[in-house]
Write a protein that holds these residues in place. Structure first.
Motif, PDB file in Angstrom:
ATOM      1  N   UNK A   1       0.043   2.894 -11.924  1.00 11.77           N
ATOM      2  CA  UNK A   1       0.462   1.521 -11.690  1.00 11.77           C
ATOM      3  C   UNK A   1      -0.676   0.724 -11.069  1.00 11.77           C
TER       4      UNK A   1
ATOM      5  N   UNK B   1      -7.907   4.168 -10.689  1.00 10.88           N
ATOM      6  CA  UNK B   1      -6.996   4.934  -9.854  1.00 10.88           C
ATOM      7  C   UNK B   1      -5.678   5.184 -10.583  1.00 10.88           C
ATOM      8  N   UNK B   2      -5.257   4.204 -11.386  1.00  8.25           N
ATOM      9  CA  UNK B   2      -3.979   4.335 -12.072  1.00  8.25           C
ATOM     10  C   UNK B   2      -4.097   5.244 -13.300  1.00  8.25           C
TER      11      UNK B   2
ATOM     12  N   UNK C   1      -3.649  -3.518  -4.255  1.00 12.61           N
ATOM     13  CA  UNK C   1      -3.191  -2.538  -3.260  1.00 12.61           C
ATOM     14  C   UNK C   1      -4.137  -1.351  -3.148  1.00 12.61           C
ATOM     15  N   UNK C   2      -5.442  -1.621  -3.093  1.00 15.33           N
ATOM     16  CA  UNK C   2      -6.399  -0.534  -2.841  1.00 15.33           C
ATOM     17  C   UNK C   2      -6.303  -0.159  -1.373  1.00 15.33           C
ATOM     18  N   UNK C   3      -6.496   1.121  -1.067  1.00 15.42           N
ATOM     19  CA  UNK C   3      -6.408   1.561   0.324  1.00 15.42           C
ATOM     20  C   UNK C   3      -7.682   1.143   1.061  1.00 15.42           C
TER      21      UNK C   3
ATOM     22  N   UNK D   1       0.833  -1.201   0.000  1.00 20.91           N
ATOM     23  CA  UNK D   1       0.000   0.000   0.000  1.00 20.91           C
ATOM     24  C   UNK D   1       0.867   1.249   0.000  1.00 20.91           C
TER      25      UNK D   1
ATOM     26  N   UNK E   1      -1.103  -2.585  -9.049  1.00 18.48           N
ATOM     27  CA  UNK E   1      -0.243  -3.515  -8.322  1.00 18.48           C
ATOM     28  C   UNK E   1      -0.857  -4.901  -8.284  1.00 18.48           C
ATOM     29  N   UNK E   2       0.019  -5.868  -8.086  1.00 19.56           N
ATOM     30  CA  UNK E   2      -0.450  -7.237  -7.876  1.00 19.56           C
ATOM     31  C   UNK E   2      -1.328  -7.231  -6.626  1.00 19.56           C
ATOM     32  N   UNK E   3      -2.504  -7.838  -6.710  1.00 19.44           N
ATOM     33  CA  UNK E   3      -3.429  -7.778  -5.582  1.00 19.44           C
ATOM     34  C   UNK E   3      -4.047  -6.406  -5.418  1.00 19.44           C
TER      35      UNK E   3
ATOM     36  N   UNK F   1       3.847   7.824 -13.394  1.00 19.36           N
ATOM     37  CA  UNK F   1       3.348   6.612 -14.044  1.00 19.36           C
ATOM     38  C   UNK F   1       2.168   6.074 -13.247  1.00 19.36           C
TER      39      UNK F   1
ATOM     40  N   UNK G   1       1.666   6.268  -7.054  1.00 25.59           N
ATOM     41  CA  UNK G   1       0.583   7.117  -7.529  1.00 25.59           C
ATOM     42  C   UNK G   1       0.895   8.587  -7.333  1.00 25.59           C
TER      43      UNK G   1
END
Lengths: 296, 366
Positions: B84, B151-152, B90-92, A191, B86-88, B82, A198
């Motif tokens: 990105x 998001x990316x 990585x949402x907050x 995270x 992520x694998x899995x 950039x 981001x």
């Protein structure tokens, strides 16, 4: 098939209507411990607390003093102030420590944890006297500062609130670290990488992602430290030098020196109720099981 | 999304060593503007390390990362701009879907009104506008993946990096999202760099695929080119299924060569060949082999018996034992199949001279 495996289904089968619940046996094993706790721990405590409404006369006279006696109010004020200051400082130090430990390599984590837990194995008494030795007028700290020419006169570092807070913070930091570390370990390190990927700087990633996600641990640690601090006796007694009175020492003074059992029991009751109330309030906010190491 | 500005990415001699372990070994490649590049390889092939070096999370031991010709090797991740996934994902977990998507805008200091408009646009793009107020934990895997995409993309990144974006999903959903991802790529017109170990995903999504093994770039090209003309045994084996036929070169002509494998003579089309007497290796795809009936003939023929077979719905997978070429795997369409497969059944296999491809042994290619 081994012979004992054949017998298993029969033993596990539900028995006739009169049978106890299946796990009754396990609960029965707890019974001796439960009886021991109630008879020799809980019952005497309740008995002592009951003195607060029976002595010197039956009634709530002792509790009236909460609102009329400046002495009682001062003790409560001092206790709350010292506990609050201790909690804040222990949380700040503990958070930084937990952060470092949480982000360290597994190998380094073990050493860090050992360092954090080591003080817990040293007697409170030894630690309190050690602080006196360090902080007194001719102590290492004052001599060092004088030697460096930073101060002319020794500073009053002990036998006051400052000394108490130093000793209490020292005692409480490990208790602050552990719940926060547990919370931080559950934060997915990806995270933080995601936040930076981001466009967040290190500081923003910390403020917007890590800090909010570690907040439950922070609250839990705060409650734990504050509650523990309320009942501190030895550390304030030694480092306060009898001049700064906190609740526990005041209770001891009432009961052992002034033989005013009613007053002592009254404040003891107030502390117990305050602790239980704090726990009740925070159990709605924080997972107490996690706080006390019960897992998820 | 505003007017799309895609960027070209280039890696020059990129290497990454961890102690004596070489994770990435002098990889050079180029992705043109608006292209979809997939880095494909087994685990440990260095593909994720390359992606992390592009993202700025891993500092290369040697070499450079260039964006539109400008060296960005030393830039920190947050300054590369950039996107990105992520694998899995990585949402907050402590933010709603809308807050997650707004995060990159928030850290860039956009005003609330701007943020709201863009978040709405991004969520519309992935058809999740109705879920803006939910927490990530209340979404399905596919929905979470789409939030991660929104998001990316919400801040119009120079480049979109995807780290195994579909690996956490079940097979059916994965196929659906592959189509969606491809459509999304066309719609936003950005340069995408994807990492996966799933060869089907690589083939169906990409304009270009870079195949990696042991930290090296083995071959790069369009999916069809890689599948039809693998350069090495590894590429032929990793991308789809392949039989490998081992023989010795007998004759070499202008348009092909003849090989000898035991008593079997094979003809192989193509211009560049090893010298006579040298060993040669051919890759032959199972679907390019036919069963010969009766008097039918083919440029290459070999007889054998069915050693084992499996019914796969669309077709049969046969394993045919031959005397000179070992076991050969054959993909046979099930509909109107000329035979009913059973073990021990004698069959004749045939394939055209241009069906197989000469490939290098991996050790020779290095």
């Amino acid at each position: 098939m081994p012979p004992d495996a054949v017998a298993l289904p029969a033993a596990a089968a539900p028995r006739a209507g009169w049978a106890l619940p299946r796990d009754a046996g396990w609960w029965a094993l707890l019974l001796p411990a439960f009886l021991l706790m109630s008879v020799i721990y809980v019952a005497p405590i309740l008995q002592v607390l009951a003195i607060s409404v029976t002595e010197p006369t039956t009634g709530l006279g002792n509790y009236e003093r909460l609102f009329t006696s400046i002495g009682v109010q001062r003790v409560i004020g001092t206790t709350l102030r010292i506990c609050a200051v201790t909690t804040v400082i222990a949380l700040l130090l503990g958070y930084a420590l937990a952060y470092v430990v949480a982000l360290a390599s597994p190998r380094a984590q073990r050493w860090w944890l050992l360092g954090v837990l080591l003080p817990l194995w040293i007697s409170v008494l030894v630690r309190a006297f050690a602080w006196v030795t360090l902080l007194r007028r001719q102590g290492l700290v004052n001599q060092g500062l004088q030697g460096l020419g930073l101060i002319d006169e020794p500073l009053a570092l002990v036998w006051n609130e400052f000394g108490i807070v130093v000793g209490m913070v020292h005692y409480m930091v490990p208790y602050a670290v552990l719940p926060m570390l547990a919370a931080m370990r559950e934060i997915d390190p990806r995270l933080l990488a995601a936040a930076r990927g981001l466009g967040a700087s290190r500081l923003m990633a910390f403020a917007r992602v890590f800090l909010p996600l570690s907040a439950p641990g922070l609250v839990a640690a705060g409650v734990l430290v504050f509650i523990f601090s309320l009942g501190f006796y030895i550390t304030p007694a030694i480092l306060g030098g009898g001049k700064t009175l906190m609740a526990a020492e005041w209770i001891k003074l009432q009961i052992l020196d002034l033989v005013r059992w009613g007053m002592g029991a009254m404040l003891a009751t107030v502390v117990v109720v305050a602790i239980l109330t704090t726990l009740a309030v925070f159990s709605r906010v924080v997972n107490l099981r996690r706080l006390f190491g019960g897992g998820h | 999304m505003s007017a799309p500005v895609a960027h070209a990415l280039e890696l020059r001699g990129l290497s990454k060593r961890y102690g004596s372990f070489i994770a990435v070994d002098a990889v050079s490649l180029r992705v043109d503007r608006g292209q979809f590049l997939t880095l494909l390889g087994p685990s440990g092939s260095g593909k994720t390390t390359i992606l992390m070096a592009i993202a700025g999370f891993v500092a290369p031991s040697e070499g450079a990362v260039l964006l539109d010709g400008a060296d960005i090797t030393g830039l920190s991740p947050e300054r590369r701009d950039f996107g990105m996934v992520f694998q899995g994902y990585a949402l907050f977990p402590h933010m709603t879907v809308a807050e997650n998507v707004a995060f990159p805008l928030r850290v860039r200091g956009l005003s609330r009104a701007d943020r709201d408009a863009r978040v709405r646009g991004a969520l519309d793009l992935v058809q999740l506008a109705a879920f803006a107020g939910r927490r990530p934990s209340q979404l399905s895997g596919g929905q979470q993946q789409r939030v991660a995409l929104a998001r990316a993309l919400v801040f119009d990144p120079a480049l979109l990096l995807l780290d195994e974006p579909l690996s956490a999903l079940d097979k059916k959903l994965r196929a659906e999202l592959q189509d969606e991802l491809k459509a999304l790529h066309r719609r936003v017109g950005r340069t995408f760099v994807n990492v996966t170990h799933d060869q089907e995903e690589a083939l169906s999504l990409s304009d270009q695929v870079a195949i990696l093994n042991h930290g090296r770039l083995v071959q790069m090209g369009a999916p069809e080119a890689l599948y039809e003309r693998p350069r090495t045994r590894f590429v032929a084996d990793f991308l789809g299924k392949s039989n490998f036929l081992q023989g010795t070169v007998r004759e070499v002509g202008a348009t092909g060569m003849a090989l000898q494998a035991g008593a079997t003579r094979l003809v192989q089309a193509g211009a560049a060949h090893p010298a006579p007497g040298r060993p040669a290796l051919l890759s032959l795809r199972p679907e390019k082999i036919g069963l010969l009936a009766g008097a039918e003939t083919a440029e290459n023929e070999v007889a054998g018996t069915i050693a084992s077979w499996a019914y796969l719905g669309a077709g049969y997978s046969l394993s045919v034992r031959t005397a000179d070429l070992g076991e050969i795997r054959v993909a046979l369409p099930a509909w109107r199949a000329p035979i009913a497969p059973r073990e021990g059944l004698p069959v004749r296999l045939g394939w055209a001279a241009d069906a197989a491809v000469p490939v290098l042994e991996d050790a020779d290619a290095a």
